[in-house]
Design a protein around this motif. Structure first.
Motif, mmCIF file in Angstrom:
data_model
loop_
_atom_site.group_PDB
_atom_site.id
_atom_site.type_symbol
_atom_site.label_atom_id
_atom_site.label_comp_id
_atom_site.label_asym_id
_atom_site.label_seq_id
_atom_site.Cartn_x
_atom_site.Cartn_y
_atom_site.Cartn_z
ATOM 1 N N GLY A 118 7.987 3.181 -8.462
ATOM 2 C CA GLY A 118 7.930 3.058 -9.921
ATOM 3 C C GLY A 118 7.547 4.343 -10.635
ATOM 4 N N VAL A 119 7.745 5.500 -9.977
ATOM 5 C CA VAL A 119 7.382 6.770 -10.628
ATOM 6 C C VAL A 119 8.612 7.664 -10.842
ATOM 7 C CG1 VAL A 119 4.959 6.836 -9.955
ATOM 8 C CG2 VAL A 119 6.674 7.722 -8.364
ATOM 9 N N GLY A 120 9.786 7.086 -10.743
ATOM 10 C CA GLY A 120 11.008 7.865 -11.001
ATOM 11 C C GLY A 120 11.528 8.569 -9.766
ATOM 12 N N LYS A 121 12.700 9.194 -9.925
ATOM 13 C CA LYS A 121 13.390 9.804 -8.781
ATOM 14 C C LYS A 121 12.588 10.982 -8.228
ATOM 15 C CE LYS A 121 18.300 10.162 -7.723
ATOM 16 N NZ LYS A 121 18.348 8.866 -7.044
ATOM 17 N N THR A 122 12.452 11.027 -6.882
ATOM 18 C CA THR A 122 11.744 12.145 -6.244
ATOM 19 C C THR A 122 12.695 12.969 -5.373
ATOM 20 O OG1 THR A 122 11.213 10.703 -4.392
ATOM 21 C CG2 THR A 122 9.528 10.939 -6.112
ATOM 22 N N ASP A 173 15.408 5.802 -3.025
ATOM 23 C CA ASP A 173 14.490 6.869 -3.407
ATOM 24 C C ASP A 173 13.046 6.334 -3.409
ATOM 25 O OD1 ASP A 173 14.557 9.746 -4.946
ATOM 26 O OD2 ASP A 173 12.864 8.483 -5.556
ATOM 27 N N ALA A 174 12.164 7.033 -2.685
ATOM 28 C CA ALA A 174 10.784 6.552 -2.520
ATOM 29 C C ALA A 174 10.052 6.484 -3.862
ATOM 30 C CB ALA A 174 10.029 7.451 -1.546
ATOM 31 N N GLY A 175 10.304 7.450 -4.739
ATOM 32 C CA GLY A 175 9.644 7.473 -6.050
ATOM 33 C C GLY A 175 10.090 6.295 -6.894
ATOM 34 N N MET A 235 0.823 -1.215 0.000
ATOM 35 C CA MET A 235 0.000 0.000 0.000
ATOM 36 C C MET A 235 0.856 1.264 0.000
ATOM 37 S SD MET A 235 -3.149 -0.522 -0.384
ATOM 38 C CE MET A 235 -3.641 1.158 -0.067
ATOM 39 N N GLY A 236 1.941 1.243 0.775
ATOM 40 C CA GLY A 236 2.792 2.436 0.875
ATOM 41 C C GLY A 236 3.303 2.885 -0.488
ATOM 42 N N ARG A 237 3.780 1.944 -1.298
ATOM 43 C CA ARG A 237 4.300 2.290 -2.636
ATOM 44 C C ARG A 237 3.202 2.931 -3.485
ATOM 45 N NH1 ARG A 237 8.990 -1.789 -4.253
ATOM 46 N NH2 ARG A 237 9.337 -2.701 -2.234
ATOM 47 N N LEU A 238 2.004 2.386 -3.383
ATOM 48 C CA LEU A 238 0.898 2.912 -4.198
ATOM 49 C C LEU A 238 0.476 4.311 -3.709
ATOM 50 C CD1 LEU A 238 -0.914 2.147 -6.552
ATOM 51 C CD2 LEU A 238 -2.427 0.962 -4.931
ATOM 52 N N ILE A 239 0.533 4.502 -2.403
ATOM 53 C CA ILE A 239 0.212 5.836 -1.860
ATOM 54 C C ILE A 239 1.249 6.840 -2.373
ATOM 55 C CG2 ILE A 239 0.074 7.239 0.256
ATOM 56 C CD1 ILE A 239 -2.324 5.345 -0.018
ATOM 57 N N ILE A 240 2.518 6.449 -2.362
ATOM 58 C CA ILE A 240 3.577 7.338 -2.868
ATOM 59 C C ILE A 240 3.301 7.705 -4.329
ATOM 60 C CG2 ILE A 240 6.040 7.403 -3.529
ATOM 61 C CD1 ILE A 240 6.524 5.776 -0.891
ATOM 62 N N LYS A 241 2.950 6.718 -5.134
ATOM 63 C CA LYS A 241 2.646 6.966 -6.563
ATOM 64 C C LYS A 241 1.503 7.975 -6.674
ATOM 65 C CE LYS A 241 1.402 4.348 -10.757
ATOM 66 N NZ LYS A 241 0.131 4.926 -11.144
ATOM 67 N N ASN A 242 0.443 7.760 -5.897
ATOM 68 C CA ASN A 242 -0.716 8.664 -5.948
ATOM 69 C C ASN A 242 -0.347 10.084 -5.506
ATOM 70 O OD1 ASN A 242 -3.808 7.375 -6.207
ATOM 71 N ND2 ASN A 242 -2.193 5.869 -5.878
ATOM 72 N N VAL A 243 0.494 10.178 -4.485
ATOM 73 C CA VAL A 243 0.895 11.499 -3.978
ATOM 74 C C VAL A 243 1.724 12.228 -5.038
ATOM 75 C CG1 VAL A 243 2.335 12.684 -2.252
ATOM 76 C CG2 VAL A 243 0.764 10.861 -1.540
ATOM 77 N N VAL A 244 2.696 11.500 -5.595
ATOM 78 C CA VAL A 244 3.596 12.119 -6.585
ATOM 79 C C VAL A 244 2.803 12.592 -7.815
ATOM 80 C CG1 VAL A 244 5.488 11.602 -8.187
ATOM 81 C CG2 VAL A 244 5.637 10.867 -5.801
ATOM 82 N N GLU A 245 1.769 11.862 -8.176
ATOM 83 C CA GLU A 245 1.001 12.199 -9.392
ATOM 84 C C GLU A 245 -0.112 13.212 -9.143
ATOM 85 O OE1 GLU A 245 -0.143 8.303 -10.794
ATOM 86 O OE2 GLU A 245 1.825 7.961 -11.729
#
Ligand code: NDP
Ligand SMILES: O=C(O)C1=N[C@H](C(=O)O)C[C@H](O)C1
Length: 259
Positions: free
Chosen positions: A47-51, A41-43, A13-23
């Motif tokens: 799977g959404v690239g470097k944050t 790097d959390a991004g 869930m954490g990874r998906l929350i990070i993706k949603n936040v970044v987007e």
């Protein structure tokens, strides 16, 4: 911009929350905490690239937590500690973690006297409507036998699911107190009880069926999630909603969704 910290950043869930936040243009990923993948790097993990936001070890949260909202999808004991830290720092909370003991629930209530928090065992819109449907069904079928079956992936640590536990609570709030039975074996004639059964296997995201069983018929109410985005989308709604709330205390997704 709402500054969001994520606890359980390396988890499903954490990874998906990070993706949603970044987007999301209204949100900024401020921090990510976990006990694994520390320094990564959390991004990139999501799977959404470097944050530029590296995963910080959870043991440093007390010293380093700095955000508007902390989103927690961890484990029961970890979440209690994370909630304690957030409440002491005045960081608002969105907590999706399940499996709390009664004692842990009391601790969370105590900590959330200091800070606004959305705490829900299920953030999907569908499950929040499912709980409402159970209320209605229970009011019409109060003398029927109630059994709950939940199915989850093989990696789930707690049983029964938080969603199933809440389903039993919702039904009891309508039909009155009942013993909750989580297994049957040997001689066990049925009394006025609610059976709650956990099935585990493979990659099942999350399914719940409540049976209202009478003589010669039964009603089944089922919710099936096949994408964790159903939970993550709801959690993001909760983040935006709690950011605008200043009165401390525990809120549910029914408050967020206006149900
Ligand atoms: N409310 C909802 O809508 C939903 C709730 N959930 C619940 O969310 C929780 C997490 O689920 P899921 O993502 O599948 O689980 P995962 O096991 O994939 O993720 C949890 C992560 O938290 C880590 N962790 C452990 N302790 C800490 C700590 N002190 N601080 C930060 N991170 C920590 C875990 O590390 P390690 O593995 O090393 O312990 C792991 O990486 C469960 O309780 C689940 O039931 C899940 C889906 C939806
Ligand atoms: O661990 C999971 O995966 C899930 N946990 C929650 C629960 O325990 O109810 C919600 C969802 O069913 C997925």
């Amino acid at each position: 911009m709402i500054r969001v910290a994520v606890a359980g950043a390396a988890g499903r869930m954490g990874r998906l929350i990070i993706k949603n936040v970044v987007e999301d243009k209204e949100l900024e990923l401020a921090q990510a905490f976990d006990v694994r993948e520390v320094g990564k790097d959390a991004g990139e993990l999501a799977g959404v690239g470097k944050t530029g936001v590296s995963v910080i070890h959870a043991s440093e949260m007390e010293e380093k937590l700095d955000a508007d909202v902390l989103v927690d999808f961890t484990t029961a004991s970890a979440a209690v500690e994370n909630i304690r830290i957030a409440s002491q720092k005045g960081v608002k909370l969105v907590v999706g973690t399940t499996g709390f003991t009664e004692e842990q629930k009391k601790q969370i209530e105590e900590y959330c006297k200091a800070v606004p928090a959305v705490v829900s065992p299920n953030f999907s819109v569908g499950v929040n409507v499912f709980w409402k449907l159970l209320e209605a069904a229970a009011s019409y079928l109060s003398n029927y036998d109630v059994e709950i079956v939940e199915i989850h992936h093989r990696f789930k640590r707690d049983a029964p699911s938080g969603t199933a536990v809440k389903a039993a609570e919702v039904i009891k709030s309508v039909i009155g107190e009942r013993e909750v039975v989580t297994g049957r074996s040997g001689e066990c004639p049925r009394s006025d009880e609610i059976g709650v059964f956990a099935v585990r296997g493979g990659d099942v995201v999350g399914e719940h069926t409540v049976f209202f069983i009478g003589m010669g018929e039964r009603v089944e109410i089922t919710h099936r999630a096949w994408s964790r985005q159903a939970f993550a989308g709801g959690a993001i709604k909760a983040v935006k909603w709690i950011a605008g709330i200043n009165k401390p205390g525990i809120y549910g997704m029914a408050d967020v969704l206006g149900l």
